[in-house]
Scaffold this motif. Structure first.
Motif, PDB file in Angstrom:
ATOM      1  N   LEU A 145       0.811  -1.206   0.000  1.00  0.00           N
ATOM      2  CA  LEU A 145       0.000   0.000   0.000  1.00  0.00           C
ATOM      3  C   LEU A 145       0.847   1.260   0.000  1.00  0.00           C
ATOM      4  O   LEU A 145       1.994   1.255   0.443  1.00  0.00           O
ATOM      5  CB  LEU A 145      -0.974   0.013   1.174  1.00  0.00           C
ATOM      6  N   VAL A 146       0.239   2.299  -0.533  1.00  0.00           N
ATOM      7  CA  VAL A 146       0.937   3.572  -0.710  1.00  0.00           C
ATOM      8  C   VAL A 146       0.265   4.655   0.116  1.00  0.00           C
ATOM      9  O   VAL A 146      -0.874   4.517   0.548  1.00  0.00           O
ATOM     10  CB  VAL A 146       0.941   4.001  -2.195  1.00  0.00           C
ATOM     11  N   GLY A 147       1.002   5.751   0.307  1.00  0.00           N
ATOM     12  CA  GLY A 147       0.445   6.973   0.866  1.00  0.00           C
ATOM     13  C   GLY A 147       0.221   7.970  -0.262  1.00  0.00           C
ATOM     14  O   GLY A 147       1.062   8.094  -1.158  1.00  0.00           O
ATOM     15  N   SER A 148      -0.900   8.673  -0.228  1.00  0.00           N
ATOM     16  CA  SER A 148      -1.261   9.597  -1.307  1.00  0.00           C
ATOM     17  C   SER A 148      -0.916  11.032  -0.962  1.00  0.00           C
ATOM     18  O   SER A 148      -0.979  11.445   0.209  1.00  0.00           O
ATOM     19  CB  SER A 148      -2.763   9.498  -1.611  1.00  0.00           C
ATOM     20  N   ILE A 149      -0.556  11.794  -1.993  1.00  0.00           N
ATOM     21  CA  ILE A 149      -0.311  13.232  -1.853  1.00  0.00           C
ATOM     22  C   ILE A 149      -1.038  13.953  -2.972  1.00  0.00           C
ATOM     23  O   ILE A 149      -0.870  13.616  -4.155  1.00  0.00           O
ATOM     24  CB  ILE A 149       1.195  13.563  -1.899  1.00  0.00           C
ATOM     25  N   PHE A 150      -1.835  14.938  -2.594  1.00  0.00           N
ATOM     26  CA  PHE A 150      -2.606  15.737  -3.540  1.00  0.00           C
ATOM     27  C   PHE A 150      -2.008  17.136  -3.643  1.00  0.00           C
ATOM     28  O   PHE A 150      -1.384  17.616  -2.679  1.00  0.00           O
ATOM     29  CB  PHE A 150      -4.063  15.857  -3.082  1.00  0.00           C
ATOM     30  N   PRO A 151      -2.207  17.817  -4.765  1.00  0.00           N
ATOM     31  CA  PRO A 151      -1.755  19.211  -4.852  1.00  0.00           C
ATOM     32  C   PRO A 151      -2.662  20.127  -4.032  1.00  0.00           C
ATOM     33  O   PRO A 151      -3.775  19.734  -3.653  1.00  0.00           O
ATOM     34  CB  PRO A 151      -1.866  19.513  -6.346  1.00  0.00           C
ATOM     35  N   LYS A 152      -2.207  21.330  -3.769  1.00  0.00           N
ATOM     36  CA  LYS A 152      -3.015  22.307  -3.045  1.00  0.00           C
ATOM     37  C   LYS A 152      -4.317  22.550  -3.791  1.00  0.00           C
ATOM     38  O   LYS A 152      -4.334  22.708  -5.014  1.00  0.00           O
ATOM     39  CB  LYS A 152      -2.249  23.624  -2.884  1.00  0.00           C
ATOM     40  N   ASP A 153      -5.428  22.557  -3.033  1.00  0.00           N
ATOM     41  CA  ASP A 153      -6.779  22.727  -3.592  1.00  0.00           C
ATOM     42  C   ASP A 153      -7.118  21.618  -4.582  1.00  0.00           C
ATOM     43  O   ASP A 153      -7.946  21.795  -5.475  1.00  0.00           O
ATOM     44  CB  ASP A 153      -6.929  24.100  -4.275  1.00  0.00           C
ATOM     45  N   GLY A 154      -6.511  20.448  -4.387  1.00  0.00           N
ATOM     46  CA  GLY A 154      -6.700  19.344  -5.313  1.00  0.00           C
ATOM     47  C   GLY A 154      -7.621  18.266  -4.777  1.00  0.00           C
ATOM     48  O   GLY A 154      -7.266  17.071  -4.785  1.00  0.00           O
ATOM     49  N   HIS A 155      -8.789  18.652  -4.314  1.00  0.00           N
ATOM     50  CA  HIS A 155      -9.764  17.673  -3.832  1.00  0.00           C
ATOM     51  C   HIS A 155     -10.590  17.200  -5.022  1.00  0.00           C
ATOM     52  O   HIS A 155     -11.354  17.972  -5.601  1.00  0.00           O
ATOM     53  CB  HIS A 155     -10.676  18.301  -2.776  1.00  0.00           C
ATOM     54  N   PRO A 156     -10.485  15.927  -5.432  1.00  0.00           N
ATOM     55  CA  PRO A 156     -11.212  15.451  -6.615  1.00  0.00           C
ATOM     56  C   PRO A 156     -12.721  15.582  -6.455  1.00  0.00           C
ATOM     57  O   PRO A 156     -13.270  15.380  -5.359  1.00  0.00           O
ATOM     58  CB  PRO A 156     -10.798  13.982  -6.723  1.00  0.00           C
ATOM     59  N   ALA A 157     -13.383  15.885  -7.561  1.00  0.00           N
ATOM     60  CA  ALA A 157     -14.835  16.052  -7.538  1.00  0.00           C
ATOM     61  C   ALA A 157     -15.556  14.760  -7.193  1.00  0.00           C
ATOM     62  O   ALA A 157     -16.683  14.792  -6.695  1.00  0.00           O
ATOM     63  CB  ALA A 157     -15.313  16.567  -8.901  1.00  0.00           C
ATOM     64  N   TYR A 158     -14.908  13.611  -7.412  1.00  0.00           N
ATOM     65  CA  TYR A 158     -15.573  12.322  -7.192  1.00  0.00           C
ATOM     66  C   TYR A 158     -15.395  11.799  -5.768  1.00  0.00           C
ATOM     67  O   TYR A 158     -15.904  10.722  -5.442  1.00  0.00           O
ATOM     68  CB  TYR A 158     -15.073  11.282  -8.194  1.00  0.00           C
ATOM     69  N   LEU A 159     -14.677  12.532  -4.915  1.00  0.00           N
ATOM     70  CA  LEU A 159     -14.544  12.137  -3.518  1.00  0.00           C
ATOM     71  C   LEU A 159     -15.391  13.046  -2.638  1.00  0.00           C
ATOM     72  O   LEU A 159     -15.557  14.235  -2.944  1.00  0.00           O
ATOM     73  CB  LEU A 159     -13.080  12.204  -3.074  1.00  0.00           C
ATOM     74  N   PRO A 160     -15.947  12.535  -1.543  1.00  0.00           N
ATOM     75  CA  PRO A 160     -16.803  13.352  -0.667  1.00  0.00           C
ATOM     76  C   PRO A 160     -16.085  14.617  -0.204  1.00  0.00           C
ATOM     77  O   PRO A 160     -14.905  14.576   0.169  1.00  0.00           O
ATOM     78  CB  PRO A 160     -17.107  12.423   0.507  1.00  0.00           C
TER      79      PRO A 160
END
Length: 397
Positions: A145-160
């Motif tokens: 398993l991996v740990g995830s990193i998103f960009p700033k203001d990068g909350h995907p539209a398909y996640l709550p």
């Protein structure tokens, strides 16, 4: 490519050891080997102790013998893109084992998967699940398993919207997140180099932010996966030295010649997830264009010599049946290439030196199929037995 030695994190079954023998089936020791008829495989303490023709292998007197007459035997399958995020996996450390095993069969083991890469879940659920599999409490595959990193203001539209996601706006923040994941003993990273925002523009990760995380992971010999959303995200993958594209990036033009050359030079691998594109748009013409573009990218990538790893994004999508993925991959790849994407390719890429082949001394991760996939690619989804570390973790009813 990151020098990950997955054997150091592999699951070891601690349940009662037994000698198990498969007898009477045909066997592919590797995807490009000739079939071995009337084969016998002896498994002892989770390892293949003998393999060959029935006339050449002596079956131990105390062995459990499984008759595989008329079947095809191949190495255990890898799914290099899954997610343990469904409700059934919440509180997996304390939940009853039987429902976990049942759902694991529905989602993974009945399709032949003995090793998987979880590319995004809550480690508080997945790490205990992995421990219970290791203890023999839950029948399941090896899990990395991996740990995830998103960009700033990068909350995907398909996640709550209420879901808290780890974002990094600077290289220092990315490096710190990566170090935290390494401290948790996770097996790699996943970077969202591009994020789908619905009606808003795609948010892409700054290449310097991505590179900082990659450097931390590579310093510990861990691989980095990436989710690009557009061509800018693909460029970031290349610039930052990411190891694996977690998806195709369906565009009409496909990869450019320059991108293909740079991806090949870096040893970047591709997980196509073609069947994903049949589930995300309900307009048939749009779906067909997305699939055609993704298949074209797979063809480009493979013909360019890039390593292809099988993966479906299952867990995020509920299409558990792998038949559609095989059908779509077959538009670009041969039967043997598809089998390699399930076995030898991931074993070689992730330095799992005792997986991916059926040879003496290799891990006893094995799939018994109803028929020969070289005659019909659909046979890859027709699994009779899935065996991990010498233990049957799925048997066709």
């Amino acid at each position: 490519m990151a020098l990950l030695v997955v054997g150091s994190a592999a699951i070891t079954v601690t349940a009662h050891a037994e000698t198990v023998t498969l007898r009477g089936g045909n066997l592919y020791a590797s995807p490009y080997a000739a079939p071995l008829p009337d084969a016998v495989i002896v498994m002892t303490d989770g390892v293949i102790s003998a393999v060959g023709k029935a006339s050449d292998v002596q079956v131990p007197a105390d062995a459990r013998v499984i008759d595989c007459s008329g079947k095809m035997i191949v190495a255990g399958f890898w799914n290099s893109h899954v997610h343990f995020t469904q409700g059934i996996w919440h509180n997996a450390g304390d939940a009853p084992a039987a429902p976990l095993t049942e759902h694991m069969q529905e989602m993974l083991t009945r399709w032949g998967f003995t090793t998987v890469w979880d590319l995004g879940s809550d480690p508080r659920d997945t790490l205990p699940l992995r421990r219970r599999i290791a203890a023999g409490e839950v029948a399941g595959p090896n899990i990395f398993l991996v740990g995830s990193i998103f960009p700033k203001d990068g909350h995907p539209a398909y996640l709550p919207a209420e879901m808290q996601l780890p974002e990094a706006s600077t290289p220092d923040e990315a490096a710190e997140l990566a170090r935290t994941y390494m401290t948790l003993k996770l097996d790699g990273l996943k970077l969202f180099t591009g994020v789908y925002k619905g009606n808003k523009p795609v948010v892409n990760m700054d290449p310097a932010v991505a590179k900082a995380a990659v450097d931390v992971a590579h310093a510990q010999g861990k691989p980095v996966f990436a989710h690009p959303q557009n061509e800018v995200g693909v460029e970031t993958v290349i610039t930052a030295g990411v190891d694996i594209l977690a998806h195709s990036n369906p565009t009409e033009g496909g990869y450019t010649a320059e991108q293909l050359a740079r991806l090949k030079a870096q040893g970047t691998a591709l997980i196509p997830t073609l069947s994903l594109y049949t589930t995300i748009v309900l307009i048939p013409d749009v779906t067909n264009r997305l699939v055609a573009a993704a298949v074209n990218e797979l063809k480009q990538f493979s013909e360019n010599g890039g390593p292809v790893l099988f993966g479906t994004d299952v867990g995020f999508i509920k299409l558990y049946d792998t038949t559609k993925e095989y059908e779509l991959m077959h538009r670009a790849l041969s039967e043997r290439q598809i089998l390699a994407s399930l076995t030898t390719n991931p074993a070689q890429y992730f330095k799992a030196t005792k997986k991916g082949r059926l040879e003496r001394g290799f891990d006893a991760d094995i799939v018994v199929l109803d028929g020969d996939p070289m005659n019909d690619i659909h046979n890859l989804a027709k699994v009779t037995y899935t065996i991990r570390a010498g233990h049957v973790i799925y048997q066709k009813p």
